[in-house]
Design a protein around this motif. Structure first.
Motif, PDB file in Angstrom:
ATOM      1  N   HIS A 184       0.828  -1.241  -0.151  1.00 10.28           N
ATOM      2  CA  HIS A 184      -0.100   0.005   0.189  1.00 10.28           C
ATOM      3  C   HIS A 184       0.876   1.352  -0.225  1.00 10.28           C
ATOM      4  O   HIS A 184       2.226   1.138   0.225  1.00 10.28           O
ATOM      5  N   ILE A 185       0.135   2.331  -0.494  1.00 13.30           N
ATOM      6  CA  ILE A 185       0.852   3.676  -0.477  1.00 13.30           C
ATOM      7  C   ILE A 185       0.227   4.563   0.703  1.00 13.30           C
ATOM      8  O   ILE A 185      -1.071   4.716   0.677  1.00 13.30           O
ATOM      9  N   GLY A 186       1.040   5.158   1.601  1.00 12.66           N
ATOM     10  CA  GLY A 186       0.652   5.963   2.734  1.00 12.66           C
ATOM     11  C   GLY A 186       0.440   7.488   2.191  1.00 12.66           C
ATOM     12  O   GLY A 186       1.927   8.052   1.858  1.00 12.66           O
ATOM     13  N   ILE A 187      -0.503   7.936   2.165  1.00 13.05           N
ATOM     14  CA  ILE A 187      -0.451   9.617   1.762  1.00 13.05           C
ATOM     15  C   ILE A 187      -0.723  10.473   2.714  1.00 13.05           C
ATOM     16  O   ILE A 187      -1.774  10.180   3.689  1.00 13.05           O
ATOM     17  N   GLY A 188       0.145  11.400   2.960  1.00 12.11           N
ATOM     18  CA  GLY A 188      -0.219  12.340   4.118  1.00 12.11           C
ATOM     19  C   GLY A 188      -0.198  13.970   3.402  1.00 12.11           C
ATOM     20  O   GLY A 188      -0.537  13.912   2.201  1.00 12.11           O
ATOM     21  N   GLY A 189       0.289  14.984   4.287  1.00 12.65           N
ATOM     22  CA  GLY A 189       0.039  16.250   3.954  1.00 12.65           C
ATOM     23  C   GLY A 189       1.051  16.763   2.943  1.00 12.65           C
ATOM     24  O   GLY A 189       0.397  17.798   2.188  1.00 12.65           O
ATOM     25  N   VAL A 190       1.829  15.836   2.236  1.00 15.27           N
ATOM     26  CA  VAL A 190       2.728  16.430   1.330  1.00 15.27           C
ATOM     27  C   VAL A 190       1.562  16.577   0.073  1.00 15.27           C
ATOM     28  O   VAL A 190       2.028  17.436  -0.938  1.00 15.27           O
ATOM     29  N   VAL A 191       0.838  15.926  -0.080  1.00 20.09           N
ATOM     30  CA  VAL A 191       0.128  15.759  -1.298  1.00 20.09           C
ATOM     31  C   VAL A 191      -0.881  17.029  -1.447  1.00 20.09           C
ATOM     32  O   VAL A 191      -1.284  17.453  -2.448  1.00 20.09           O
ATOM     33  N   THR A 192      -0.893  17.899  -0.370  1.00 16.95           N
ATOM     34  CA  THR A 192      -1.600  19.225  -0.468  1.00 16.95           C
ATOM     35  C   THR A 192      -0.511  20.210  -0.687  1.00 16.95           C
ATOM     36  O   THR A 192      -1.124  21.417  -1.022  1.00 16.95           O
ATOM     37  N   PHE A 193       0.484  20.141  -0.710  1.00 13.63           N
ATOM     38  CA  PHE A 193       1.674  21.217  -1.015  1.00 13.63           C
ATOM     39  C   PHE A 193       1.469  21.460  -2.412  1.00 13.63           C
ATOM     40  O   PHE A 193       1.601  20.830  -3.081  1.00 13.63           O
ATOM     41  N   LYS A 194       1.688  23.013  -2.637  1.00 18.20           N
ATOM     42  CA  LYS A 194       1.593  23.582  -3.988  1.00 18.20           C
ATOM     43  C   LYS A 194       2.779  23.042  -4.754  1.00 18.20           C
ATOM     44  O   LYS A 194       2.519  22.921  -6.067  1.00 18.20           O
ATOM     45  N   ASN A 195       3.661  22.834  -4.084  1.00 19.84           N
ATOM     46  CA  ASN A 195       5.164  22.556  -5.035  1.00 19.84           C
ATOM     47  C   ASN A 195       5.263  20.931  -5.234  1.00 19.84           C
ATOM     48  O   ASN A 195       6.268  20.512  -5.550  1.00 19.84           O
ATOM     49  N   SER A 196       4.284  20.258  -4.819  1.00 21.82           N
ATOM     50  CA  SER A 196       4.353  18.845  -4.871  1.00 21.82           C
ATOM     51  C   SER A 196       3.815  18.086  -5.984  1.00 21.82           C
ATOM     52  O   SER A 196       2.688  18.498  -6.530  1.00 21.82           O
ATOM     53  N   ASP A 197       4.636  17.388  -6.709  1.00 18.23           N
ATOM     54  CA  ASP A 197       4.214  16.514  -7.838  1.00 18.23           C
ATOM     55  C   ASP A 197       3.269  15.394  -7.618  1.00 18.23           C
ATOM     56  O   ASP A 197       2.913  14.562  -8.235  1.00 18.23           O
ATOM     57  N   LEU A 198       2.952  15.040  -6.268  1.00 16.32           N
ATOM     58  CA  LEU A 198       2.659  13.694  -5.731  1.00 16.32           C
ATOM     59  C   LEU A 198       1.379  13.641  -6.389  1.00 16.32           C
ATOM     60  O   LEU A 198       0.766  12.441  -6.683  1.00 16.32           O
ATOM     61  N   ARG A 199       0.560  14.646  -6.453  1.00 20.72           N
ATOM     62  CA  ARG A 199      -0.876  14.296  -6.989  1.00 20.72           C
ATOM     63  C   ARG A 199      -1.063  13.842  -8.456  1.00 20.72           C
ATOM     64  O   ARG A 199      -1.830  12.928  -8.793  1.00 20.72           O
ATOM     65  N   ASN A 200       0.120  14.244  -9.072  1.00 22.45           N
ATOM     66  CA  ASN A 200       0.222  13.782 -10.451  1.00 22.45           C
ATOM     67  C   ASN A 200       0.690  12.427 -10.458  1.00 22.45           C
ATOM     68  O   ASN A 200       0.286  11.545 -11.361  1.00 22.45           O
ATOM     69  N   HIS A 201       1.348  11.939  -9.613  1.00 25.07           N
ATOM     70  CA  HIS A 201       1.874  10.526  -9.559  1.00 25.07           C
ATOM     71  C   HIS A 201       0.810   9.481  -9.197  1.00 25.07           C
ATOM     72  O   HIS A 201       1.094   8.457  -9.493  1.00 25.07           O
ATOM     73  N   LEU A 202      -0.068  10.063  -8.341  1.00 28.29           N
ATOM     74  CA  LEU A 202      -1.219   9.400  -7.989  1.00 28.29           C
ATOM     75  C   LEU A 202      -2.436   8.983  -8.893  1.00 28.29           C
ATOM     76  O   LEU A 202      -2.903   8.319  -8.728  1.00 28.29           O
ATOM     77  N   PHE A 203      -2.261   9.895  -9.847  1.00 24.63           N
ATOM     78  CA  PHE A 203      -3.233   9.953 -11.050  1.00 24.63           C
ATOM     79  C   PHE A 203      -3.766   8.543 -11.259  1.00 24.63           C
ATOM     80  O   PHE A 203      -4.747   8.167 -11.455  1.00 24.63           O
ATOM     81  N   ASN A 204      -2.666   7.660 -11.545  1.00 25.96           N
ATOM     82  CA  ASN A 204      -3.050   6.164 -12.051  1.00 25.96           C
ATOM     83  C   ASN A 204      -2.900   5.128 -10.969  1.00 25.96           C
ATOM     84  O   ASN A 204      -3.021   4.115 -11.651  1.00 25.96           O
ATOM     85  N   THR A 205      -2.914   5.641  -9.775  1.00 26.47           N
ATOM     86  CA  THR A 205      -2.499   4.698  -8.736  1.00 26.47           C
ATOM     87  C   THR A 205      -3.932   4.329  -8.311  1.00 26.47           C
ATOM     88  O   THR A 205      -4.909   5.192  -7.914  1.00 26.47           O
ATOM     89  N   PRO A 206      -4.214   2.861  -8.112  1.00 25.02           N
ATOM     90  CA  PRO A 206      -5.450   2.442  -7.786  1.00 25.02           C
ATOM     91  C   PRO A 206      -5.740   2.815  -6.330  1.00 25.02           C
ATOM     92  O   PRO A 206      -5.024   2.815  -5.466  1.00 25.02           O
ATOM     93  N   LEU A 207      -7.088   3.255  -6.127  1.00 16.37           N
ATOM     94  CA  LEU A 207      -7.507   3.790  -4.888  1.00 16.37           C
ATOM     95  C   LEU A 207      -7.571   2.721  -3.644  1.00 16.37           C
ATOM     96  O   LEU A 207      -7.172   3.147  -2.398  1.00 16.37           O
ATOM     97  N   ASP A 208      -7.781   1.614  -4.320  1.00 14.69           N
ATOM     98  CA  ASP A 208      -7.669   0.473  -2.992  1.00 14.69           C
ATOM     99  C   ASP A 208      -6.499  -0.137  -2.625  1.00 14.69           C
ATOM    100  O   ASP A 208      -6.185  -0.712  -1.861  1.00 14.69           O
ATOM    101  N   ARG A 209      -5.397   0.861  -2.699  1.00 10.12           N
ATOM    102  CA  ARG A 209      -3.992   0.729  -2.367  1.00 10.12           C
ATOM    103  C   ARG A 209      -3.327   1.858  -1.834  1.00 10.12           C
ATOM    104  O   ARG A 209      -2.366   1.959  -1.513  1.00 10.12           O
ATOM    105  N   ILE A 210      -4.475   2.926  -1.267  1.00  5.44           N
ATOM    106  CA  ILE A 210      -4.222   4.047  -0.674  1.00  5.44           C
ATOM    107  C   ILE A 210      -4.858   3.955   0.764  1.00  5.44           C
ATOM    108  O   ILE A 210      -5.639   3.534   0.710  1.00  5.44           O
ATOM    109  N   ILE A 211      -3.835   4.434   1.604  1.00  7.37           N
ATOM    110  CA  ILE A 211      -4.205   4.916   3.075  1.00  7.37           C
ATOM    111  C   ILE A 211      -3.681   6.194   3.565  1.00  7.37           C
ATOM    112  O   ILE A 211      -2.980   6.656   2.923  1.00  7.37           O
ATOM    113  N   MET A 212      -4.637   6.547   4.240  1.00  7.65           N
ATOM    114  CA  MET A 212      -4.158   8.128   4.661  1.00  7.65           C
ATOM    115  C   MET A 212      -3.466   8.042   5.999  1.00  7.65           C
ATOM    116  O   MET A 212      -3.640   7.199   7.014  1.00  7.65           O
ATOM    117  N   GLU A 213      -2.698   9.086   6.148  1.00  2.79           N
ATOM    118  CA  GLU A 213      -1.949   9.361   7.348  1.00  2.79           C
ATOM    119  C   GLU A 213      -1.568  10.683   7.623  1.00  2.79           C
ATOM    120  O   GLU A 213      -1.857  11.649   6.673  1.00  2.79           O
TER     121      GLU A 213
END
Length: 266
Positions: A184-213
């Motif tokens: 699984h992939i743990g997603i935290g506050g970095v995904v909200t940062f304006k200078n983070s590319d993480l949101r683009n990297h997650l676009f094709n990641t299945p949601l059933d492998r995402i957990i929040m932290e």
């Protein structure tokens, strides 16, 4: 209508899968932090250990409310030093004697000090062996070492372990490789940062492998960036994931909660 009474109803149910609420940053305020988390819809907080010095504080919170706090036990890579084998003995005792949902926080950190890589690798692999023996997932710290850890897991435990790459900030290629390995992939506050590319990297990641932290007290999400993080702020992570996946926050909360419950066998 009852005059003067304000009732807040949360339709979201969320799990903060990685928070250090036993840290000194919360001293004297933990009751308020817990109250705010519950008011935000957080029903469980998973506590990863750091080293032998954090065990007592972590256990104290679990004993305070074992239906809200859940224990992980491991040696953080930044705490790996020449005495790591002694620390591991104490940590293994905790794993053997107390109910624990995961081995963590373990991994490799090459951001602060590359000279201890060999020791960190050894400590990581030892703790992975424990997880395999105990049928527990692992919570992985992979700062500046994501591909290295992927390679180590493939070489030594291919298909034999489950777990989460906590605080993931890697590439889309790494995200796919992690998911394909069954992690699984743990997603935290970095995904909200304006200078983070993480949101683009997650676009094709299945949601059933995402957990929040949250990784509290670190990495507070926007609009709290730069302040002390806390479990209530996991809602900001859910909001951002809802935008990324074009779903409601209720759907994000439901799916990621189910993912966490399944991974950690809660």
């Amino acid at each position: 209508m009852v005059s003067g009474l304000f009732i807040c109803i949360n339709f979201e149910v969320m799990i903060d899968t990685h928070a250090h609420l036993y840290a000194d940053a919360f001293e004297g305020e933990i009751d308020e932090v817990i109250s705010r988390a519950k008011a935000a819809g957080v029903t469980k907080v998973l506590l990863p250990n750091i080293d032998t010095g954090s065990i007592v504080g972590l256990n104290t919170l679990v004993e305070l409310d074992s239906t809200f706090f859940y224990r992980m036990m491991g040696l953080h890579p930044c705490s790996v030093d020449t005495d790591y084998e002694i620390q591991l003995e104490r940590i293994k005792h905790e794993l053997d004697t107390k109910e624990t949902i995961a081995v963590g926080e373990i991994g490799i950190d090459l951001y602060w000090d590359k000279t201890k890589q060999e020791m960190q690798e050894k400590a990581f692999l030892i703790q992975c062996e424990w997880a395999l023996e105990m049928n527990l997932p692992i919570a992985i710290h992979s700062r500046e070492s994501t591909q290295l850890i992927i390679d180590l897991l493939k070489a030594n435990f291919n298909g034999k372990l489950s777990g989460v790459f906590h605080c993931f900030v890697g590439t889309a290629v790494e995200a796919k490789e992690i998911v394909d390995m069954g992690y699984h992939i743990g997603i935290g506050g970095v995904v909200t940062f304006k200078n983070s590319d993480l949101r683009n990297h997650l676009f094709n990641t299945p949601l059933d492998r995402i957990i929040m932290e949250t990784d509290s007290p670190y990495l507070a999400p926007v609009p709290y960036r730069g302040k002390r993080n806390e479990s209530a702020y996991v809602k900001e992570v859910a909001d951002e994931l809802a935008r990324i996946y074009s779903l409601s926050i209720e759907d994000i909360s439901k799916i990621t909660t189910a993912n966490a419950l399944e991974l950690f066998k809660i």
